[in-house]
Design a protein around this motif. Structure first.
Motif, PDB file in Angstrom:
ATOM      1  N   GLY A  78       0.791  -1.219   0.000  1.00  0.00           N
ATOM      2  CA  GLY A  78       0.000   0.000   0.000  1.00  0.00           C
ATOM      3  C   GLY A  78       0.823   1.269   0.000  1.00  0.00           C
ATOM      4  O   GLY A  78       0.310   2.346  -0.305  1.00  0.00           O
ATOM      5  N   LYS A  79       2.113   1.161   0.334  1.00  0.00           N
ATOM      6  CA  LYS A  79       2.997   2.322   0.302  1.00  0.00           C
ATOM      7  C   LYS A  79       3.637   2.450  -1.079  1.00  0.00           C
ATOM      8  O   LYS A  79       3.479   1.597  -1.951  1.00  0.00           O
ATOM      9  CB  LYS A  79       4.086   2.193   1.373  1.00  0.00           C
ATOM     10  N   ASP A  80       4.382   3.555  -1.297  1.00  0.00           N
ATOM     11  CA  ASP A  80       5.091   3.788  -2.556  1.00  0.00           C
ATOM     12  C   ASP A  80       6.555   3.410  -2.402  1.00  0.00           C
ATOM     13  O   ASP A  80       7.197   3.762  -1.402  1.00  0.00           O
ATOM     14  CB  ASP A  80       4.983   5.255  -2.983  1.00  0.00           C
ATOM     15  N   ALA A  81       7.076   2.696  -3.414  1.00  0.00           N
ATOM     16  CA  ALA A  81       8.486   2.300  -3.421  1.00  0.00           C
ATOM     17  C   ALA A  81       9.235   3.106  -4.471  1.00  0.00           C
ATOM     18  O   ALA A  81       8.733   3.303  -5.585  1.00  0.00           O
ATOM     19  CB  ALA A  81       8.610   0.810  -3.708  1.00  0.00           C
ATOM     20  N   ILE A  82      10.450   3.588  -4.141  1.00  0.00           N
ATOM     21  CA  ILE A  82      11.290   4.365  -5.063  1.00  0.00           C
ATOM     22  C   ILE A  82      12.638   3.673  -5.175  1.00  0.00           C
ATOM     23  O   ILE A  82      13.424   3.653  -4.221  1.00  0.00           O
ATOM     24  CB  ILE A  82      11.459   5.814  -4.582  1.00  0.00           C
ATOM     25  N   MET A  83      12.913   3.089  -6.342  1.00  0.00           N
ATOM     26  CA  MET A  83      14.201   2.453  -6.632  1.00  0.00           C
ATOM     27  C   MET A  83      15.106   3.496  -7.298  1.00  0.00           C
ATOM     28  O   MET A  83      14.730   4.097  -8.308  1.00  0.00           O
ATOM     29  CB  MET A  83      14.013   1.246  -7.542  1.00  0.00           C
ATOM     30  N   ARG A  84      16.307   3.706  -6.745  1.00  0.00           N
ATOM     31  CA  ARG A  84      17.201   4.773  -7.181  1.00  0.00           C
ATOM     32  C   ARG A  84      18.422   4.199  -7.899  1.00  0.00           C
ATOM     33  O   ARG A  84      19.101   3.322  -7.381  1.00  0.00           O
ATOM     34  CB  ARG A  84      17.650   5.609  -5.999  1.00  0.00           C
ATOM     35  N   CYS A  85      18.685   4.733  -9.111  1.00  0.00           N
ATOM     36  CA  CYS A  85      19.869   4.349  -9.888  1.00  0.00           C
ATOM     37  C   CYS A  85      20.650   5.624 -10.217  1.00  0.00           C
ATOM     38  O   CYS A  85      20.165   6.504 -10.939  1.00  0.00           O
ATOM     39  CB  CYS A  85      19.448   3.632 -11.171  1.00  0.00           C
ATOM     40  N   SER A  86      21.884   5.730  -9.669  1.00  0.00           N
ATOM     41  CA  SER A  86      22.704   6.938  -9.822  1.00  0.00           C
ATOM     42  C   SER A  86      23.815   6.679 -10.836  1.00  0.00           C
ATOM     43  O   SER A  86      24.620   5.749 -10.655  1.00  0.00           O
ATOM     44  CB  SER A  86      23.303   7.355  -8.478  1.00  0.00           C
TER      45      SER A  86
END
Length: 466
Positions: A78-86
């Motif tokens: 139910g939450k939002d997931a943020i996958m980060r690629c730098s």
């Protein structure tokens, strides 16, 4: 590039030859045209060669690289997931996101390839953010961030989706209540889902111990049983009246909140009567309460009868408080799920209230009766032993003083005339017969003897003075 140049020139020459044959001659103008074509091709060759060398040099000076690894995430459903690629020095190269478990390409640069509307892409300087809104368990797995260059590069990050426990309502086939007969078998089932897999725990709502086997008869066995049962099922083989009550199925998996469901168990059995005392004594004019304790399920109807089987009161119409005219007061007190104390209070006892009183109980499974005998007696004032002892002590002291005085007078009189001893002795033996004198332990004889002795001493004194 040289090969392309010669191939282009050769093609142009062939075209020119074909054209010349078609015209049946080659003039000076055609030769000039041919030379111009060759010159243009040389210029194009030089320009292309220069651009190729420039691009290679540019790539060698700043090739794309990952700044850091893709972090792993753990998100509640139910939450939002943020996958980060730098990435640095990306330039005009291509960056993409790929979901390994579903084997699907999600994005290329800022273009979204997935048909999932919850997937979004956003760039923040060197960071390329893959946003998954309202995550579900299907979104779990590895996500690959890939750079498409001369040498493709990639980084992996894992998204773990956790879920609080949820109780499967379909597992409650019996609903929130269950009614069974005593000594039958009963099994309750409670299942739950979640990530991690939840643990099921059974407890009694009143905090008492759980007894899965039949306890001993009598009072509730507080020393036996267990506080909780772990597992999807709770079994009673067989079930008894002591298992009656409400139970909680609690599911937990370290992801808050834990959830629970309540199940009420009713155990039915025929009534049983327990009388604290079968004989009671009351005082005339006072009140007395007779008690009839019963166990039954469903709760039985209770009736009080007198020795003539006349109805005194019923639990169907109980009286809560006595009135001025009431002779009998009935009270029904529930002490446990299946325990009831049925009281009969008789106001202002009289001798006519002496007799046997009957407690009668019945439910749909059976009936029971028992009796209590009431004896009405007069009020007896308690004897004060202290006051009796004091009176006896005073009387004894008085007699002791009188006797001492009398004996002193007698001694003085006998000193004046020794002949008076014979007269006093004759009076004493004449006054005390043998049967009375020889029984000094009797209170009445002792008192009479002392009185006669004093009278004799008085007569003797008067005779001497004369």
């Amino acid at each position: 590039m040289v090969f392309e140049y010669f191939q282009s020139t050769w093609n142009n020459l062939n075209e020119l030859v074909k054209f010349s044959k078609f015209k049946n001659h080659v003039n000076q103008r055609d030769s000039i045209v041919l030379l111009l074509i060759m010159l243009i091709n040389l210029v194009n060759l030089s320009s292309s060669k220069h651009l190729l060398v420039s691009n290679i040099n540019s790539n060698n000076q700043g090739r794309p690289e990952f700044i850091q690894s893709v972090p792993n995430l753990s998100i509640i459903t139910g939450k939002d997931a943020i996958m980060r690629c730098s990435v640095k020095n990306l330039g005009k190269n291509i960056i993409s996101w790929h979901h390994l478990e579903s084997n699907s390409d999600l994005t290329i640069n800022k273009q979204i390839l997935s048909s999932n509307p919850r997937i979004k892409i956003r760039q923040e300087k060197d960071d390329w953010l893959l946003i998954i809104s309202n995550v579900s368990l299907e979104d779990r797995g590895f996500y690959i961030c890939r750079i498409n260059w001369l040498e493709p590069k990639s980084q992996l990050g894992y998204l773990n989706v956790v879920e609080p426990p949820r109780i499967d309502e379909s597992s409650f086939t019996s609903g929130s209540e269950k009614t069974v007969r005593e000594n039958s078998n009963l099994t309750l089932t409670c299942r739950a889902s979640g990530n991690p897999s939840p643990t099921i725990e059974w407890r009694r709502e009143d905090g008492r111990a759980i007894h899965q086997s039949s306890p001993s008869s009598g009072l509730y066995p507080e020393s036996s049983g267990v506080p909780k049962i772990i597992g999807d099922e709770l079994s009673f083989n067989p079930i008894t009246r002591w298992n009656m009550g409400s139970y909680l199925c609690i599911a937990s998996n370290s992801i808050p909140p834990s959830v629970s469901r309540r199940i009420m168990i009713y155990v039915q059995f025929a009534p049983v009567i327990r009388i604290p005392s079968v004989s009671v004594t009351g005082t005339k004019g006072a009140n007395v309460t007779l008690q009839c304790s019963s166990e039954s399920s469903p709760i039985a109807d209770h009736i009080w009868l007198d020795q003539n089987d006349s109805l005194l009161g019923s639990s169907l119409s109980p009286q809560s408080t006595p009135t001025i005219r009431s002779k009998y007061v009935i009270q029904l007190i529930k002490t446990y799920h299946f325990k009831v104390t049925y009281q009969l209070t008789i106001i202002d006892l009289d001798y006519n209230d002496t007799g046997r009183y009957i407690c009668f109980v019945n439910n749909t499974l059976g009936l029971a009766r028992s009796s209590i005998f009431l004896q009405v007696k007069d009020y007896q004032k308690p004897v004060d032993s202290n006051s009796i002892s004091a009176e006896d002590s005073d009387e004894s002291e008085s007699v002791r003083v009188d006797l001492n005085s009398s004996r002193q007078s007698t001694t003085e009189s006998t000193n004046h005339n020794n002949n008076n001893n014979r007269i006093a002795s004759d009076i004493r033996f004449a006054t005390y017969p043998d049967d009375t004198y020889n029984q000094p332990n009797k209170d009445s004889a002792s008192s009479m003897g002392q009185s006669m002795f004093l009278i004799s001493i008085l007569l003797l004194t008067i005779r001497l003075n004369c």
